[in-house]
Design a protein around this motif. Structure first.
Motif, PDB file in Angstrom:
ATOM      1  N   HIS A  51      -5.864  39.720  26.785  1.00  0.00           N
ATOM      2  CA  HIS A  51      -4.890  39.725  27.902  1.00  0.00           C
ATOM      3  C   HIS A  51      -5.359  40.647  29.018  1.00  0.00           C
ATOM      4  CE1 HIS A  51      -0.961  39.416  29.845  1.00  0.00           C
ATOM      5  NE2 HIS A  51      -1.094  40.714  30.107  1.00  0.00           N
ATOM      6  N   HIS A  64      -5.661  40.711  33.706  1.00  0.00           N
ATOM      7  CA  HIS A  64      -5.366  40.040  34.977  1.00  0.00           C
ATOM      8  C   HIS A  64      -6.526  40.388  35.905  1.00  0.00           C
ATOM      9  CE1 HIS A  64      -0.810  39.892  34.136  1.00  0.00           C
ATOM     10  NE2 HIS A  64      -1.248  40.774  33.246  1.00  0.00           N
ATOM     11  N   HIS A  66       4.421  37.880  28.618  1.00  0.00           N
ATOM     12  CA  HIS A  66       4.733  39.289  28.364  1.00  0.00           C
ATOM     13  C   HIS A  66       6.120  39.329  27.731  1.00  0.00           C
ATOM     14  CE1 HIS A  66       2.241  39.548  32.181  1.00  0.00           C
ATOM     15  NE2 HIS A  66       1.612  40.451  31.459  1.00  0.00           N
ATOM     16  N   HIS A 108       2.489  42.632  24.551  1.00  0.00           N
ATOM     17  CA  HIS A 108       3.126  43.971  24.559  1.00  0.00           C
ATOM     18  C   HIS A 108       3.969  44.224  23.318  1.00  0.00           C
ATOM     19  CE1 HIS A 108       1.449  44.975  28.359  1.00  0.00           C
ATOM     20  NE2 HIS A 108       2.152  44.093  29.045  1.00  0.00           N
ATOM     21  N   ASP A 149      -4.571  44.567  29.734  1.00  0.00           N
ATOM     22  CA  ASP A 149      -3.783  44.355  30.937  1.00  0.00           C
ATOM     23  C   ASP A 149      -4.726  44.576  32.119  1.00  0.00           C
ATOM     24  OD1 ASP A 149      -1.425  43.268  31.665  1.00  0.00           O
ATOM     25  OD2 ASP A 149      -0.166  44.896  31.000  1.00  0.00           O
TER      26      ASP A 149
HETATM   27 ZN   LIG Z   1      -0.143  41.603  31.727  1.00  0.00          ZN
END
Ligand SMILES: [Zn+2]
Length: 393
Positions: free
Chosen positions: A74, A76, A206, A263, A314
């Motif tokens: 995960h 971005h 998420h 998460h 993240d």
């Molecule tokens: Zn994220």
């Protein structure tokens, strides 16, 4: 991760020819460590891993370790330009607000060039497989032109989904992600999940990241409801209330073995049991959680409930690096009771399973891709090998 003589080297057999790779150690998976091992490959696939020397020309990688490439389940990439630009000390809502403003100010060109640089850094840090989330839909092309493999998730928020086709592909598959239960309406989440069903690609969301999210899903009001209204979204019309974010997703039919729940930070034992029973994959991002929420996920509770989390970083908007070696080292420091073998699996096979790429990677085994990392470490004893992999400088 800093640059040093111990940086991993990515080895990818891209010719059809047979090759035999040798190294001082082969760490095929958390249970399989071979001293003086050989990996035979053919047609870009592994055909044999063993300590018996096969006949043929040997490519000697050195006395260090051959292991599977790392999986960042995960991240971005499109937020890479925001590194060091956002405050962590004024609450989550403020962080989101500043992120949206700065992202707009930077413009697509800057976002794309920072994402391209981040991809090079990822590969240098031994990550070959990713689950990348893109709200602006600007990373698909650069991922397709890179050496990375995995899934490009187009992320949707609010109430509306544009026409979008999920597609399983050999190198970069295309899927969709819902942002989160508190930012995406129940109807949108159901439609997104439905969109992924026929294509064999995973869905990502998420979940249970912030206190704001938990309060909004339970009470339908609070600071987050006001924030949504300020952005033109009326959450009071959503069918939510009286549940935790995890229970809410369960009731929508979102949680199954093709969903990656990212998460799971504000979750109690009941949430964890729901998650485990649903067979959904969990991806944790502990460094990001500590920065944004001053809190860490309860990994021992996850494991005791039968969840085997994958690792993500993240984005660089909430984490110092996209390196999974850095994430492993952080977990080792903050969860001293977790075994190094378990942490190694989080960074490799657990991520591969979450992204539905475990037939290609995650361990070094016959029929998987002939792609591995060489770590130039001087390991004397088998019993220390996972500790040395995780904590090397
Ligand atoms: Zn994220």
């Amino acid at each position: 991760m800093s640059f040093s003589k111990n940086n991993p080297v990515l080895i990818s057999a891209d010719s059809q020819a047979s090759q035999i790779h040798h190294a001082g150690w082969i760490v095929a998976d958390e249970n399989t460590v071979i001293k003086d091992g050989y990996i035979e490959v053919e047609n870009q696939k592994i055909i044999h891993v063993s300590s018996d020397r096969p006949k043929g020309k040997i490519i000697d990688q050195g006395p260090g370790i051959l292991m599977p490439p790392l999986v960042n389940t995960h991240l971005h990439l499109e937020l890479s330009a925001l590194k060091n630009l956002l405050p962590f000390d004024q609450g989550f809502r403020h962080w989101v607000k500043v992120l949206l403003e700065k992202r707009e100010q930077l413009g697509k060109e800057n976002l794309i060039s920072a994402a391209e640089q981040a991809i090079q850094t990822l590969i240098t840090a031994g990550v070959l497989f990713v689950g990348d989330i893109s709200t602006l839909n600007i990373t698909k092309k650069i991922l397709e032109n890179s050496a990375l493999r995995g899934i490009c998730f187009h992320e949707f928020l609010g109430t509306r989904m544009d026409d979008f086709k999920c597609e399983k592909k050999k190198e970069i598959s295309i899927s969709v992600a819902g942002h989160a239960p508190h930012s995406s309406s129940p109807q949108l989440l159901t439609a997104l999940k439905q969109n992924t069903r026929a294509s064999g690609v995973p869905f990502s969301i998420h979940v249970a990241e912030s206190e704001d999210e938990s309060v909004f899903i339970r009470d339908k009001k609070g600071g987050w409801a006001d924030f949504l209204l300020s952005r033109g979204i009326d959450g009071s019309k959503w069918e939510i209330g009286g549940k935790t974010p995890v229970a809410h997703l369960k009731s929508l039919g979102i949680l199954d073995s093709d969903t990656i729940a990212v998460h799971v930070l504000n979750a109690d034992v009941n949430d964890m049991q729901i998650m485990a029973r649903s067979n959904a994959h969990v991806c944790i991002c502990p460094r990001s959680n500590l920065n944004l929420h001053r809190k860490l996920p309860d990994i021992p509770m996850m494991i005791s409930c039968g969840i085997f989390p994958a690792l993500g970083t993240d984005s660089l908007a909430s984490c110092d690096s996209l390196s999974i070696f850095d994430e492993m080292k952080f977990i080792r420091q903050h969860y001293p009771d977790l075994s190094c073998e378990m942490i190694f699996s989080m960074a490799t096979i657990n991520g591969a399973r979450a992204l539905k790429l475990d037939l290609q990677t995650g361990t070094l085994a016959p029929d998987k891709n002939a792609q591995f990392l060489y770590l130039p470490l001087d390991v004397k004893h088998k019993k220390n090998i996972f500790q040395e992999i995780i904590c090397h400088e």
